[in-house]
Design a protein around this motif. Structure first.
Motif, PDB file in Angstrom:
ATOM      1  N   TYR A  25      17.023  38.794  72.228  1.00 45.36           N
ATOM      2  CA  TYR A  25      16.127  39.885  72.635  1.00 45.36           C
ATOM      3  C   TYR A  25      16.934  41.165  72.757  1.00 45.36           C
ATOM      4  O   TYR A  25      18.128  41.140  73.045  1.00 45.36           O
ATOM      5  CB  TYR A  25      15.471  39.564  73.987  1.00 45.36           C
ATOM      6  N   GLU A  30      11.757  43.426  76.817  1.00 43.31           N
ATOM      7  CA  GLU A  30      11.201  42.705  75.680  1.00 43.31           C
ATOM      8  C   GLU A  30      10.878  41.262  76.070  1.00 43.31           C
ATOM      9  O   GLU A  30       9.834  40.714  75.704  1.00 43.31           O
ATOM     10  CB  GLU A  30      12.187  42.726  74.511  1.00 43.31           C
ATOM     11  N   ARG A  33       7.763  41.311  78.330  1.00 43.44           N
ATOM     12  CA  ARG A  33       6.553  41.568  77.548  1.00 43.44           C
ATOM     13  C   ARG A  33       6.121  40.319  76.776  1.00 43.44           C
ATOM     14  O   ARG A  33       4.944  39.982  76.711  1.00 43.44           O
ATOM     15  CB  ARG A  33       6.750  42.750  76.604  1.00 43.44           C
ATOM     16  N   GLU A  34       7.089  39.598  76.198  1.00 37.63           N
ATOM     17  CA  GLU A  34       6.744  38.367  75.491  1.00 37.63           C
ATOM     18  C   GLU A  34       6.185  37.326  76.458  1.00 37.63           C
ATOM     19  O   GLU A  34       5.209  36.633  76.153  1.00 37.63           O
ATOM     20  CB  GLU A  34       7.946  37.785  74.755  1.00 37.63           C
TER      21      GLU A  34
END
Length: 86
Positions: A25, A30, A33-34
């Protein structure tokens, strides 16, 4: 984007750092968010499953009165059907 403060356990923080340092990542954001996307997908699936169960319940209730079943006879019939199918 909005900035939020999130409290993590030391183990969670270390896992985030390892994922970023390992190149999986680009940032902690990130990863979060995933994780939120996956959570949203799971919640959508749960809502669909609940709607399906509600429909099945309503169909069952609309199908009429239930009937008593002798479980020994019922299981014997199931086993015979299974044996007949091989």
């Amino acid at each position: 984007m909005r900035t939020l403060t999130v409290s993590l356990t030391p183990k969670q923080a270390a896992r985030l750092q390892d994922a970023v340092e390992g190149g999986g990542y680009a940032s902690n954001s990130e990863i979060v968010r995933e994780a939120l996307r996956l959570w949203e997908q799971r919640e959508e699936l749960r809502a669909l499953e609940l709607a399906h169960l509600k429909r099945a319940y309503e169909e069952g209730m609309a199908s009429g009165e239930g009937q008593d079943v002798d479980r020994t006879v019922f299981l014997r019939t199931l086993k015979a059907d299974r044996a007949a199918r091989g």
